[in-house]
Motif scaffolding. Structure first.
Motif, PDB file in Angstrom:
ATOM      1  N   GLN A  69       0.819  -1.205   0.000  1.00 19.48           N
ATOM      2  CA  GLN A  69       0.000   0.000   0.000  1.00 19.48           C
ATOM      3  C   GLN A  69       0.852   1.254   0.000  1.00 19.48           C
ATOM      4  OE1 GLN A  69      -3.313   0.200  -0.284  1.00 19.48           O
ATOM      5  NE2 GLN A  69      -3.143   2.434  -0.327  1.00 19.48           N
ATOM      6  N   THR A  70       1.981   1.211   0.730  1.00 18.13           N
ATOM      7  CA  THR A  70       2.877   2.373   0.747  1.00 18.13           C
ATOM      8  C   THR A  70       3.376   2.692  -0.655  1.00 18.13           C
ATOM      9  OG1 THR A  70       3.550   1.834   2.999  1.00 18.13           O
ATOM     10  CG2 THR A  70       5.003   3.273   1.748  1.00 18.13           C
ATOM     11  N   ALA A  71       3.769   1.652  -1.399  1.00 14.69           N
ATOM     12  CA  ALA A  71       4.279   1.871  -2.752  1.00 14.69           C
ATOM     13  C   ALA A  71       3.193   2.429  -3.667  1.00 14.69           C
ATOM     14  CB  ALA A  71       4.833   0.559  -3.306  1.00 14.69           C
ATOM     15  N   GLU A  72       1.961   1.910  -3.563  1.00 16.16           N
ATOM     16  CA  GLU A  72       0.892   2.412  -4.422  1.00 16.16           C
ATOM     17  C   GLU A  72       0.589   3.885  -4.120  1.00 16.16           C
ATOM     18  OE1 GLU A  72      -2.567   0.063  -4.490  1.00 16.16           O
ATOM     19  OE2 GLU A  72      -1.540  -1.817  -4.978  1.00 16.16           O
ATOM     20  N   THR A  73       0.572   4.237  -2.832  1.00 16.22           N
ATOM     21  CA  THR A  73       0.291   5.636  -2.477  1.00 16.22           C
ATOM     22  C   THR A  73       1.394   6.558  -2.982  1.00 16.22           C
ATOM     23  OG1 THR A  73      -0.887   4.857  -0.517  1.00 16.22           O
ATOM     24  CG2 THR A  73      -0.224   7.163  -0.555  1.00 16.22           C
ATOM     25  N   LEU A  74       2.659   6.140  -2.809  1.00 14.82           N
ATOM     26  CA  LEU A  74       3.770   6.952  -3.322  1.00 14.82           C
ATOM     27  C   LEU A  74       3.674   7.117  -4.833  1.00 14.82           C
ATOM     28  CD1 LEU A  74       6.801   5.622  -1.247  1.00 14.82           C
ATOM     29  CD2 LEU A  74       5.708   7.853  -1.053  1.00 14.82           C
ATOM     30  N   TYR A  75       3.273   6.052  -5.522  1.00 23.35           N
ATOM     31  CA  TYR A  75       3.117   6.125  -6.978  1.00 23.35           C
ATOM     32  C   TYR A  75       2.074   7.182  -7.352  1.00 23.35           C
ATOM     33  CZ  TYR A  75       1.836   4.656 -11.704  1.00 23.35           C
ATOM     34  OH  TYR A  75       1.550   4.633 -13.046  1.00 23.35           O
ATOM     35  N   ARG A  76       0.911   7.200  -6.655  1.00 26.15           N
ATOM     36  CA  ARG A  76      -0.138   8.176  -6.959  1.00 26.15           C
ATOM     37  C   ARG A  76       0.331   9.593  -6.665  1.00 26.15           C
ATOM     38  NH1 ARG A  76      -3.026   5.375 -10.401  1.00 26.15           N
ATOM     39  NH2 ARG A  76      -3.843   3.423  -9.508  1.00 26.15           N
ATOM     40  N   MET A  77       1.104   9.776  -5.579  1.00 21.10           N
ATOM     41  CA  MET A  77       1.600  11.112  -5.249  1.00 21.10           C
ATOM     42  C   MET A  77       2.584  11.597  -6.311  1.00 21.10           C
ATOM     43  SD  MET A  77       2.107  10.612  -1.125  1.00 21.10           S
ATOM     44  CE  MET A  77       2.469  12.347  -0.803  1.00 21.10           C
ATOM     45  N   ARG A 100      -1.534  15.930   0.465  1.00 24.28           N
ATOM     46  CA  ARG A 100      -1.457  15.901   1.933  1.00 24.28           C
ATOM     47  C   ARG A 100      -2.279  14.727   2.494  1.00 24.28           C
ATOM     48  NH1 ARG A 100      -2.138  21.582   1.043  1.00 24.28           N
ATOM     49  NH2 ARG A 100      -0.162  22.706   1.409  1.00 24.28           N
ATOM     50  N   GLU A 101      -3.472  14.507   1.926  1.00 28.09           N
ATOM     51  CA  GLU A 101      -4.294  13.401   2.410  1.00 28.09           C
ATOM     52  C   GLU A 101      -3.595  12.056   2.183  1.00 28.09           C
ATOM     53  OE1 GLU A 101      -7.905  13.841   0.323  1.00 28.09           O
ATOM     54  OE2 GLU A 101      -8.707  15.430   1.619  1.00 28.09           O
ATOM     55  N   GLN A 102      -3.004  11.896   1.030  1.00 25.25           N
ATOM     56  CA  GLN A 102      -2.297  10.639   0.753  1.00 25.25           C
ATOM     57  C   GLN A 102      -1.088  10.468   1.658  1.00 25.25           C
ATOM     58  OE1 GLN A 102      -1.712  11.293  -3.468  1.00 25.25           O
ATOM     59  NE2 GLN A 102      -3.321   9.834  -3.993  1.00 25.25           N
ATOM     60  N   ALA A 103      -0.372  11.542   1.948  1.00 32.21           N
ATOM     61  CA  ALA A 103       0.774  11.457   2.855  1.00 32.21           C
ATOM     62  C   ALA A 103       0.335  11.032   4.247  1.00 32.21           C
ATOM     63  CB  ALA A 103       1.511  12.795   2.906  1.00 32.21           C
ATOM     64  N   GLU A 104      -0.823  11.553   4.691  1.00 38.68           N
ATOM     65  CA  GLU A 104      -1.316  11.160   6.012  1.00 38.68           C
ATOM     66  C   GLU A 104      -1.686   9.682   6.055  1.00 38.68           C
ATOM     67  OE1 GLU A 104      -4.545  13.712   6.866  1.00 38.68           O
ATOM     68  OE2 GLU A 104      -3.312  15.529   7.152  1.00 38.68           O
ATOM     69  N   LEU A 105      -2.175   9.142   4.941  1.00 40.94           N
ATOM     70  CA  LEU A 105      -2.568   7.732   4.910  1.00 40.94           C
ATOM     71  C   LEU A 105      -1.391   6.804   5.217  1.00 40.94           C
ATOM     72  CD1 LEU A 105      -4.984   7.490   1.841  1.00 40.94           C
ATOM     73  CD2 LEU A 105      -5.565   7.260   4.263  1.00 40.94           C
ATOM     74  N   ILE A 106      -0.200   7.128   4.757  1.00 39.05           N
ATOM     75  CA  ILE A 106       0.957   6.237   4.943  1.00 39.05           C
ATOM     76  C   ILE A 106       1.929   6.767   5.977  1.00 39.05           C
ATOM     77  CG2 ILE A 106       0.810   5.306   2.612  1.00 39.05           C
ATOM     78  CD1 ILE A 106       3.024   7.200   1.771  1.00 39.05           C
TER      79      ILE A 106
END
Length: 643
Positions: A530-538, A598-604
Motif C-alpha cells: 500500500q505504501t508503494a501504491e500511495t507513493l506512486y499516486r503522489m 497531503r491526504e495521501q501522505a497522512e494515509l501512509i
C-alpha cells in the motif's frame, strides 16, 4: 446374576498361561513399563561400559607389551644374524689376507703347480668358496681353481683395484661368465657372489699380484636356516637379508629375492615397528673389528594377525566373559530394583486409578521414606488442583460472558473499520476524478464559454474553437476511461514500484516537451504494498501538476533509500522541476491537487513538503519510513515490506 460372554476376534486368540507368564516377564524387564527395569538396565549398562572400558584399556596395554616383546625378540634374532654375517665376512677377509701373505713369501712365480695347490687348499678350507684365483699386476688371471678364467683380464674389476689398498670385500653381485663356467646348481638358479681380495706381497713388502676369492651363498643359507630353527614356535615368521638400498638379497616364499623393502619406514635407531600389517624386528650391519661392514640389514618379521593370534583369542574370551557377566548383572539388578520399587509401583497404580476416574482421591503408600513423602505431596497437590478446578469453572463462566461481550464489541468495530475503508476509497476515487475528469471538464467548460463569446464577437473563429472543444471532450473521455481502468488495475501491485514508475515517466514524456529524468534506488525497485501504491499516486499527481501548470523545461524524479537505524529504512522521494513555480504563501484552499497530496501522505504516515517560488520552480519532497526490516535483506530478496 447375568452371564456376559465376550467374543474374541479370531486374529487375536487368547494367550495361554505360559505365554501370559512370558509376557509379564518381558514387561517386567521392559524399561518403558517398569521403573525398576530402567534402574536395573541403567546400572547394568554402566557396569558393562566400565568393564568394557577397563578390559579394552587392559588389552590394549597387553597388546602393546606383547608387540614390544615380540618385536624385541625379532630384533634380537636379526642382530644376532647380522653380527654373525659381519663376523664371518671379517674372518674370511682375514683368512684371504693371510693366504695372500703365504703365497707371496714363497719363491717362484705366481703361476704353477704350487700356486694351484695353494688355491685348492684354500677352497678346501672354506667350503663356500666357488672360485679362487691369482692375478698379476697387469690384471691377468695367472692361476685359478679348476683352471677357470685363466688368461682373462680383470683389471677393471673393483675387487682388483681395491686390493692394492688392503684386504677388500665387495657387495653381492651376479657373475654371468663365472656362473656359466662353474657346475650348475641343483635348483637351477643363477649364482650370487661376494668378492674378497688381498694383495700378494713378497718378503720385502712389495705387491706381486692379487689373490681373489668368490664366495657363494651356501653359508648365508645356513645362517638363515639356523635363525629360523630358533623361531620354530613362530611358523609365520620370515628372515630377510637386505642390501643397503632395501633390495632383498636372500628372502622367503612370501618375499622372494629381488623384492624391495622400504627402509625409510624403519629409521636408524629403531629396533622394531608395525608397518603395513607386519610386525618387524630389524638390525643393521655395524661391521666387526676393522671391517666396516657392507651396509646390509637383517629383518625378521611376521604378519600382525599371526603374531597376535593368541592375544586376540584371549581378548575375545575376556570380552565374552565381560558381556555374559553384564547380562547376569542386568537380570540381578532388575530383580533387586523390583523389590525396592514395590512401594513406588503401588503409588503408580493409585495414580492410574485417579486418572481413569475409578476414584476421586489419591491414596498413596504410608511411611517416612521417599515413597511415603511423595505420596503425601501428590495427595495434597490433587486436593489443591480439585479446588482450583472448581474455582476455574466459576472463572470460565465469567470469562464466557466477557468474551461474548467482547465479540459484540469487535463486530461493531469491524463494521466501523469497513465503513472507514469505504470512506478512504471514496476519497481516493474523488482525488482520481479531480486529477483526470475534473481538469478536463474545466478545460471543456472554458472552451464552451469562449465559443459563446465568439458567437457575438468573432464568429469566424468558431470552427477552431469548436475543434479545440472537441479535442478537450475526447481528452476527458480518455481520462475517464483511464480512471476507470486504474480502479481495476494497479501497476505497482502487478509490476512493482520501479517498473511502474518507468512506465509512468515514459507516458508523461510522450505527452510533453519537458525532459524527464528518473532515478530509483535498488531497495525500492520491487516494492508492491500500500505504501508503494500511495507513493506512486503522489508522484503521478506531482508530475501532472508540473506538466500542466509549470511549463518546466526539465523534471527530475529521485527515489533514494537510507538506513536510519539498524534494520530501519526510510525512502526519500523528490519531484523537482525548473518551471514557473507559484507563491507558496497564497491561499491554497481551492488547490485540490495539493490537498490530495497531503491526504495521501497522512494515509501512509509520510512527511510532505512543497517548496516553490514564482519563477524558481517547484520541489515536492516526501519522506516515509518503511517497516522495521534490514535494508540488506530487502535488497537481497527484492520484496517490499510495506503494510
Amino acid at each position: 446374576m447375568t452371564n456376559v460372554t465376550f467374543e474374541r476376534d479370531g486374529r487375536n486368540p487368547p494367550l495361554r498361561p505360559p505365554q501370559r507368564r512370558a509376557r509379564r516377564l518381558l514387561r517386567a524387564l521392559d524399561p518403558r513399563w517398569r521403573l525398576a527395569a530402567a534402574i536395573g538396565w541403567s546400572i547394568a549398562l554402566v557396569s558393562l561400559a566400565v568393564a568394557l572400558f577397563v578390559g579394552f584399556w587392559t588389552m590394549r596395554d597387553a597388546r602393546e607389551a606383547l608387540e614390544r616383546e615380540i618385536g624385541l625378540l625379532y630384533a634380537t634374532h636379526a642382530q644376532r644374524l647380522i653380527d654373525t654375517i659381519d663376523t664371518n665376512l671379517a674372518g674370511r677377509r682375514e683368512w684371504v689376507a693371510a693366504s695372500a701373505t703365504l703365497i707371496g713369501v714363497r719363491d717362484g712365480d705366481l703361476a704353477g703347480p704350487e700356486a694351484d695347490r695353494a688355491l685348492t687348499d684354500l677352497k678346501g678350507a672354506l667350503g663356500e668358496i666357488e672360485w679362487a684365483g691369482i692375478i698379476d699386476l697387469n690384471g691377468a688371471i695367472v692361476s685359478g681353481t679348476d683352471g677357470v678364467l685363466l688368461g682373462q683380464s680383470v683389471a677393471a674389476r673393483p675387487w682388483f683395484t681395491g686390493a692394492f689398498l688392503g684386504p677388500y670385500i665387495g657387495d653381492v653381485h651376479r657373475e654371468l661368465l663365472l656362473d656359466r663356467l662353474l657346475p650348475p646348481l641343483r635348483n637351477g638358479e643363477p649364482r650370487r657372489f661376494v668378492d674378497l681380495s688381498a694383495p700378494v706381497r713378497d718378503r720385502a713388502g712389495d705387491i706381486r699380484g692379487v689373490l681373489a676369492v668368490t664366495l657363494g651363498w651356501s653359508w648365508i643359507e645356513a645362517l638363515q636356516r639356523g635363525t629360523l630353527a630358533t623361531l620354530k614356535d613362530r611358523p609365520g615368521a620370515e628372515v630377510l637379508l637386505l642390501g643397503i638400498d632395501g633390495t632383498v638379497l636372500y628372502g622367503s616364499r612370501q618375499t622372494p629375492r629381488g623384492s624391495r623393502v622400504d627402509l625409510s619406514a624403519h629409521p636408524f635407531g629403531t629396533t622394531h615397528s608395525v608397518d603395513q600389517g607386519l610386525l618387524s624386528g630389524i638390525a643393521r650391519s655395524s661391521g666387526f673389528a676393522d671391517f666396516p661392514g657392507l651396509g646390509w640389514s637383517v629383518m625378521v618379521r611376521e604378519p600382525v594377525a599371526t603374531a597376535f593370534r593368541t592375544a586376540d583369542r584371549a581378548s575375545a574370551s575376556i570380552f565374552t566373559a565381560i558381556a555374559l557377566g553384564g547380562l547376569v548383572a542386568t537380570l540381578a539388578s532388575v530383580l533387586i530394583a523390583s523389590r525396592i520399587m514395590r512401594r513406588l509401583q503401588a503409588m503408580a497404580e493409585a495414580a492410574d486409578d485417579l486418572r481413569a476416574g475409578r476414584t476421586t482421591s489419591f491414596v498413596g503408600p504410608q511411611g517416612r521414606d521417599e515413597a511415603g513423602r511423595i505420596g503425601r505431596s501428590i495427595a495434597s497437590l490433587v486436593r489443591t488442583l480439585q479446588q482450583a478446578n472448581a474455582g476455574l469453572s466459576d472463572v470460565n463462566e465469567k470469562l464466557d460472558a466477557r468474551v461474548e461481550e467482547r465479540t459484540r464489541e469487535i463486530e461493531r468495530l469491524s463494521h466501523e473499520t469497513r465503513a472507514a475503508a469505504i470512506v478512504r476509497e471514496r476519497l481516493r476515487i474523488s482525488r482520481d476524478l479531480h486529477d483526470t475528469v475534473a481538469h478536463t471538464l474545466l478545460g471543456l467548460l472554458t472552451q464552451i464559454r469562449l465559443i459563446r463569446k465568439l458567437v457575438e464577437v468573432d464568429p469566424s473563429r468558431l470552427p477552431d474553437e469548436i475543434r479545440r472543444a472537441d479535442e478537450a471532450a475526447q481528452e476527458g473521455l480518455a481520462h475517464a476511461r483511464s480512471a476507470v481502468s486504474q480502479l481495476r488495475y494497479s501497476p505497482v501491485r502487478d509490476d512493482g514500484f520501479g517498473p511502474a514508475l518507468r512506465r509512468l515517466v515514459a507516458q508523461v514524456q510522450d505527452r510533453t516537451a519537458s525532459a524527464l529524468a528518473l532515478d530509483v534506488a535498488e531497495a525500492a525497485e520491487a516494492m508492491t504494498g500500500q505504501t508503494a501504491e500511495t507513493l506512486y499516486r503522489m508522484i503521478e499527481e506531482a508530475l501532472r501538476n508540473a506538466v500542466r501548470h509549470a511549463n518546466a523545461p526539465s523534471i527530475a524524479v529521485d527515489i533514494a533509500a537510507q538506513e536510519i537505524e539498524p534494520g530501519q529504512t526510510a525512502l526519500s522521494v523528490t519531484v523537482r522541476d525548473d518551471g514557473a513555480g507559484f507563491d507558496i504563501e497564497t491561499d491554497q484552499a481551492n488547490h485540490f491537487g495539493l490537498l490530495g497530496l497531503r491526504e495521501q501522505a497522512e494515509l501512509i504516515g509520510a512527511a510532505l513538503s512543497v517548496t516553490s517560488a514564482p519563477g524558481g520552480g517547484t520541489t515536492v519532497a516526501i519522506k516515509v519510513a518503511l517497516p522495521h526490516r534490514p535494508l540488506a535483506e530487502r535488497r537481497t530478496q527484492g520484496v517490499d515490506a510495506s503494510p
